[in-house]
Write a protein that holds these residues in place. Sequence first.
Motif, PDB file in Angstrom:
ATOM      1  N   UNK A 180      -5.039  12.139  -1.657  1.00  9.20           N
ATOM      2  CA  UNK A 180      -6.312  11.455  -1.392  1.00  9.20           C
ATOM      3  C   UNK A 180      -6.611  10.423  -2.462  1.00  9.20           C
ATOM      4  N   UNK A 181      -6.407  10.805  -3.754  1.00  7.14           N
ATOM      5  CA  UNK A 181      -6.638   9.788  -4.790  1.00  7.14           C
ATOM      6  C   UNK A 181      -5.568   8.696  -4.678  1.00  7.14           C
ATOM      7  N   UNK A 182      -4.363   9.094  -4.286  1.00  7.84           N
ATOM      8  CA  UNK A 182      -3.317   8.093  -4.098  1.00  7.84           C
ATOM      9  C   UNK A 182      -3.736   7.085  -3.021  1.00  7.84           C
ATOM     10  N   UNK A 183      -4.330   7.613  -1.970  1.00 12.60           N
ATOM     11  CA  UNK A 183      -4.781   6.763  -0.867  1.00 12.60           C
ATOM     12  C   UNK A 183      -5.831   5.773  -1.364  1.00 12.60           C
ATOM     13  N   UNK A 184      -6.792   6.265  -2.142  1.00 10.58           N
ATOM     14  CA  UNK A 184      -7.861   5.399  -2.647  1.00 10.58           C
ATOM     15  C   UNK A 184      -7.275   4.314  -3.548  1.00 10.58           C
ATOM     16  N   UNK A 231       0.825  -1.208   0.000  1.00  8.57           N
ATOM     17  CA  UNK A 231       0.000   0.000   0.000  1.00  8.57           C
ATOM     18  C   UNK A 231       0.857   1.254   0.000  1.00  8.57           C
ATOM     19  N   UNK A 232       1.904   1.241   0.813  1.00  4.69           N
ATOM     20  CA  UNK A 232       2.771   2.411   0.910  1.00  4.69           C
ATOM     21  C   UNK A 232       3.465   2.676  -0.428  1.00  4.69           C
ATOM     22  N   UNK A 233       3.933   1.606  -1.083  1.00  8.85           N
ATOM     23  CA  UNK A 233       4.624   1.799  -2.367  1.00  8.85           C
ATOM     24  C   UNK A 233       3.660   2.286  -3.455  1.00  8.85           C
ATOM     25  N   UNK A 234       2.432   1.713  -3.480  1.00 12.49           N
ATOM     26  CA  UNK A 234       1.457   2.184  -4.477  1.00 12.49           C
ATOM     27  C   UNK A 234       1.186   3.669  -4.234  1.00 12.49           C
ATOM     28  N   UNK A 235       0.996   4.039  -2.983  1.00  8.69           N
ATOM     29  CA  UNK A 235       0.771   5.447  -2.649  1.00  8.69           C
ATOM     30  C   UNK A 235       1.936   6.305  -3.108  1.00  8.69           C
ATOM     31  N   UNK A 283      -7.409  -2.727   3.024  1.00  5.73           N
ATOM     32  CA  UNK A 283      -7.575  -1.279   2.858  1.00  5.73           C
ATOM     33  C   UNK A 283      -7.038  -0.547   4.070  1.00  5.73           C
ATOM     34  N   UNK A 284      -7.350  -1.090   5.238  1.00  5.00           N
ATOM     35  CA  UNK A 284      -6.832  -0.473   6.461  1.00  5.00           C
ATOM     36  C   UNK A 284      -5.308  -0.482   6.448  1.00  5.00           C
ATOM     37  N   UNK A 285      -4.732  -1.603   5.991  1.00  6.44           N
ATOM     38  CA  UNK A 285      -3.274  -1.696   5.939  1.00  6.44           C
ATOM     39  C   UNK A 285      -2.727  -0.648   4.980  1.00  6.44           C
ATOM     40  N   UNK A 286      -3.424  -0.451   3.847  1.00  7.17           N
ATOM     41  CA  UNK A 286      -2.946   0.532   2.867  1.00  7.17           C
ATOM     42  C   UNK A 286      -2.958   1.938   3.468  1.00  7.17           C
ATOM     43  N   UNK A 287      -4.037   2.267   4.152  1.00  5.45           N
ATOM     44  CA  UNK A 287      -4.112   3.582   4.799  1.00  5.45           C
ATOM     45  C   UNK A 287      -2.946   3.726   5.778  1.00  5.45           C
ATOM     46  N   UNK A 288      -2.751   2.677   6.578  1.00  5.57           N
ATOM     47  CA  UNK A 288      -1.656   2.726   7.556  1.00  5.57           C
ATOM     48  C   UNK A 288      -0.320   2.877   6.846  1.00  5.57           C
TER      49      UNK A 288
END
Lengths: 317, 387, 294
Positions: C62-66, C46-50, C200-205
């Motif tokens: 925000x779009x990166x987060x989604x 998630x962090x790398x995609x962001x 999703x929670x992990x990605x946000x984190x």
Amino acid sequence: MSKRNLSIICIVLFLVWGLVFLATDVFGFINSFQQVNIIWAGINVILAVSLNLVVGFTGQLALGHAGFMAIGAYVSAVTTMQFGFPYPLAILAGALVSFLMGILIGLPTLRLRGDYLAIATLGFGEIIRGVLVNIEYVGGAAGINGIPKITNWTWTFVMTVFTVVIINNFIKSMHGKACITIRDDEVAAELMGINTTYYKTLAFSLGAFFAGIAGGLYSHYFFMIQPATFALQKSFDALVMVVLGGLGSVTGAVFAGLGVTFLNAALIELGAFRMVIYSILLVAVMIFRPQGLMGNKELSGKIFDRILPKKGGNDDA
Amino acid sequence: MKRLLVILLVAMLSVSIVGCAGTEEASDTIRIGVNYELSGPVATYGSNTVDGIKLAVKEVNEAGGINGKMVEAIILDNKSDPAEALSVATKLMAEENIIALLGPATSGACLNVVPAAMDAGIPMMTGSATNPDVTVDPVTGETREYIFRTCFTDPPQAIVGAAFAMGDLGVKKVAIYYDNTNDYSKGLYEVFKSEVEAAGGEVVAEEGFSADDQEFRPTLTKFKNAGAELIYVPAYYEKVAKIISQARELGIDVPFLGADGWDSPDLVAIAGAEPLNNTYFTNHFSSSDTAPVVAEFVAEFQAEYGEVPGSFQALGYDTAKLLMTAIENAGSEDPQAITDALAAIADYPAVTGTLSFDEAHNPIKEIAIIEMVDGEQVLSTKIAPSK
Amino acid sequence: METFIAQILNGLSLGSIYALIALGYTMVYGIIQLINFAHGEILMIGAYVGYYCVAVFGMNIYSAMVLSMLASSVVGVLIERIAYKPLRNSGRLSVLITAIGMSLLLQNGGLIVLGTDYVPFPQVIERVPYHFFGGHLMVTSHQVLIFTVSILMMILLQYIVGYTKIGSAMRAVSHDREAASLMGINVDNVISFTFIIGSSLAAVAGVLLGLYYQTIHPLMGFMPGLKAFVAAVLGGIGVIPGAMLGGFLLGIVEAMVSGYWSTTYKDPVVFIVLIIILIVKPTGLLGKNTSEKV
């Protein structure tokens, strides 16, 4: 096991020892790289067989095996370097301290169920490492270096055979049967009057004892030890071998210990890809053959009955 | 099934016994073994160093190789594991027909390999292992004939750093924050502490962190209350950047001082330019240095990899270049001749400073003090080495 | 006293990160009783995609987060389908070992694919320090953000699990998978949904961790993941407010040990706390005592 097969096994073992001994120490056929691998093979077999006693035979997923290896490595290194213990005594001291720690850690934690036990033992592994980092007497994070290189093929071979024989006999004994019952159904075992905590702790601390031996062999071969060497990754490595060999098979663990060592050496040029291969193997084996490659089958002395047909009747029946 | 397994066992044993007696024919290239951390926890150090090594080898080959022979670097990964580093080194020496070894990056791994290289009589060089025992046997006090390093050992940098802090910056009370899981960081911490105390200063707080820490605020809060006038952080850039930016957030505006581990373009990329003002570090090289040898290296490195090199890359490049120069000087591929040529190196114009080896096989070179000003490295002073 | 409060604040900000990761762990464990060791690695992905969205494609955070939530969900569901689903009826040991295998695979694959360097994460949300009491106490905008997000996520999760249709299906599956299936609940879909939420929670984190600690790395998820798991166990695994409580407690314990003793004792102390909790109250602080099913 029949007397005949026992003696055949002894002859085979002696031949293996002798051939490798001649090839390394006398004629120098085996280059230094393969010598390192042979020592590793012994250490890995000890680690795999001893962890298999806990995970495969008693059904307790312990993720702190590297911690016990660390205790064995440190204690034996300190006893030879600071107190001038002879090598065998130092190895024994490391193994005994590891055994005691096994009891100390096992008694409270082994009451826990599968996943909780896994996480608690993982925690203990990390605690052992964290404490070693904080002890300046053993060099803190930098570790101990300049440990005399005493471990050789003969010692490794003797220790490996000793480990396999003791664990094999333990499993065949009443104690071992109790452990297997616990693995298959803990509640039923308890109802049958088996003192589950006692047997679980016994298997766990015996596993710790042999991990301590592996640690002692390691520290007296690799010249230096650091807490970072005994991180979680080492515990996982041991688990990979147990799983590949078969949960509940001594011969499986022996094969896996040998196989993983030589595979690691053969694939050395792949570098970082090796770890990817192991992890895929781990997942694939769990999905397609959850009992491990050997399952709980054993290769026993009876094999010789087939290879070398006997003249007389079968005295093993 | 069982028969199969027996065959397998026999096959495995015979492979282990016979398979290793492989023959080695003389090769028509000069083979150098590269034994670095390419995976595992300290893979960053290893892979950055190897980038520098590859560039050096490429350069030498493009210029026609050494005495008409191409150089081949055999690069193997030691998984950041000291025991694996020994396996890799023995594999390189026993089966790959190499004439010299580069690496590993960390002192721990080096110490594990050193006895094997000594036994085999193969020259071995490292660009980042700072533990004195790597080149000098601590028991006999004798220099290890075949082992060389191109980085500083801990004392020179810490001595210069302490002198700079007490003299130029005029501070008396310092705090030290070091990486407790790292030899290099601990070594600098110990020397710096004793130097400061010997010069009449006071260490008001000292703490170790561990390699996977990211949260430094609790300890920094402690430092703030101890009244430190300078914080010494002898660690690598990634931690340093985080420590400094967290400290600035907490309102700690005292100067920070560090060592060559700080040197990376990522220091600014992570921490930002503003928090790094009023920070200094000792180094052997600055990527903004205008000296031609440095500028050329930086330009070439950027052309090859598209990024500015840090000190690992520079040291990797220097180490490999130095080894190849020694091979050329020796005019032979005999490890003993190369070793002698290495020991004879004097005033070699390396990227990381003009370099000679002292009798302990440590480099003698200038130490620069670099100040960070708005995200740029500014050369503050250069101090000639003193014992 | 001010120092003490400052350390509590330090602990709370660290704790909200643990809490955020722990929520994902607890969700998955609550439904299928699986320690998803790969949770930390999903966070890393998630962090790398962001990071790629923000730094390479120039999107806003925000779009990166989604997008990173979407990508992580896909990875999470894939992992579940490929590695965990075939083992649903095997012993716990096999599932746990598989989870460890997935974690190792993603870590080492990550090192090969993403490189071994620490990647600076662009500071797209400005770091504003707010000072109180004449500069003695300080919180940054990032700390406030992470704290708020973790509280909001907890409330949202409580709502989903407690008051929606899919939530009651999740509870049913958690209670008795076979019975739920007999009642016409599509167990596979419910489990996939659980993994979507957890990932999703992990990605946000992961994205917040990148922002907060300024770098990302292929091994970044492992230690925080392990600590978050400890937090989840501490609070009572499977209990959503428990994950929150455990996360905050763990953060405060770490800050106190670092602040008043030494950083190097932080990890051993955390694991000692874990073991004490496990031995004294294995169901965690907020967990209900249940007898083992036979």
